[in-house]
Design a protein around this motif. Sequence first.
Motif, short mmCIF file in Angstrom:
data_model
loop_
_atom_site.label_atom_id
_atom_site.label_comp_id
_atom_site.label_asym_id
_atom_site.label_seq_id
_atom_site.Cartn_x
_atom_site.Cartn_y
_atom_site.Cartn_z
N UNK A 1 0.85 -1.19 0.00
CA UNK A 1 0.00 0.00 0.00
C UNK A 1 0.88 1.24 0.00
N UNK A 2 0.40 2.30 -0.64
CA UNK A 2 1.14 3.55 -0.70
C UNK A 2 0.92 4.36 0.58
N UNK A 3 1.96 5.08 0.97
CA UNK A 3 1.83 6.04 2.06
C UNK A 3 1.18 7.29 1.50
N UNK A 4 0.03 7.68 2.05
CA UNK A 4 -0.68 8.87 1.58
C UNK A 4 -0.95 9.79 2.77
N UNK A 5 -1.18 11.05 2.46
CA UNK A 5 -1.53 12.03 3.49
C UNK A 5 -2.82 11.60 4.20
N UNK A 6 -3.77 11.03 3.45
CA UNK A 6 -5.03 10.59 4.04
C UNK A 6 -4.80 9.52 5.10
N UNK A 7 -3.95 8.55 4.78
CA UNK A 7 -3.65 7.49 5.75
C UNK A 7 -2.88 8.06 6.94
N UNK B 1 -12.00 14.09 10.53
CA UNK B 1 -10.97 14.33 9.51
C UNK B 1 -11.48 15.24 8.40
N UNK B 2 -12.73 15.04 7.97
CA UNK B 2 -13.31 15.89 6.91
C UNK B 2 -13.39 17.35 7.36
N UNK B 3 -13.72 17.57 8.63
CA UNK B 3 -13.82 18.95 9.11
C UNK B 3 -12.45 19.55 9.43
N UNK B 4 -11.50 18.74 9.88
CA UNK B 4 -10.18 19.23 10.24
C UNK B 4 -9.29 19.42 9.02
N UNK B 5 -9.45 18.55 8.04
CA UNK B 5 -8.62 18.59 6.83
C UNK B 5 -9.53 18.69 5.59
N UNK B 6 -10.24 19.81 5.43
CA UNK B 6 -11.19 19.91 4.30
C UNK B 6 -10.50 19.85 2.93
N UNK C 1 -10.57 12.61 1.48
CA UNK C 1 -10.50 11.35 2.23
C UNK C 1 -11.87 10.69 2.23
N UNK C 2 -11.89 9.40 1.99
CA UNK C 2 -13.14 8.66 1.96
C UNK C 2 -13.30 7.78 3.19
N UNK C 3 -14.52 7.44 3.48
CA UNK C 3 -14.81 6.59 4.64
C UNK C 3 -14.15 5.22 4.48
N UNK C 4 -14.04 4.73 3.24
CA UNK C 4 -13.40 3.43 3.01
C UNK C 4 -11.93 3.47 3.41
N UNK C 5 -11.25 4.58 3.15
CA UNK C 5 -9.85 4.73 3.55
C UNK C 5 -9.72 4.67 5.07
N UNK C 6 -10.64 5.32 5.76
CA UNK C 6 -10.61 5.31 7.22
C UNK C 6 -10.79 3.88 7.73
N UNK C 7 -11.79 3.17 7.22
CA UNK C 7 -12.03 1.78 7.63
C UNK C 7 -10.83 0.89 7.35
#
Length: 153
Positions: free
Chosen positions: A25-31, A54-59, A63-69
């Motif tokens: 997996x790639x290292x991303x800012x979202x992760x 995360x959506x409110x702190x980093x608008x 970032x998607x909910x799937x990435x968070x899960x």
Amino acid sequence: MSTFENLEYSSLLTSFKELLKNNSLKFTKQREVVLKTLYEKNDHFTPEDLYIFLKSTYPELNIGIATVYRTLNLLEESHMVTSISFGVAGKKFELANKPHHDHMICKSCGLIIEFQNDKIEQLQLEIAQANRFIITSHLMQLRGLCEECAKEK
């Protein structure tokens, strides 16, 4: 006790990057912001709560909910994150860098109170020894009503 206990963020981030690489997996800012938020916030997050935060702190981040899960599940499988199960209501996650502790969970409002008790820890060891059992980990969750909810009942 987690091997990640009491690590500084830079060491934790290095371990996270290695984990991602080992899982192709790639290292991303979202992760990274998933890990950083768990590190900086002394809280227990559901994936949905973390996503909203995360959506409110980093608008600016897409970032998607799937990435968070997926990130939370990967972190949990690697023991960098622990979770508390709420049955059909899902899980709440926290970074596994804290010293060992247990939880009291309010069944009404969901408040989570962390605690550590040396007498309970010693009693667990004595029970294990008496039964010729080696404890490798344990999870204690006391469920009931917090002070505020008990007043309302």
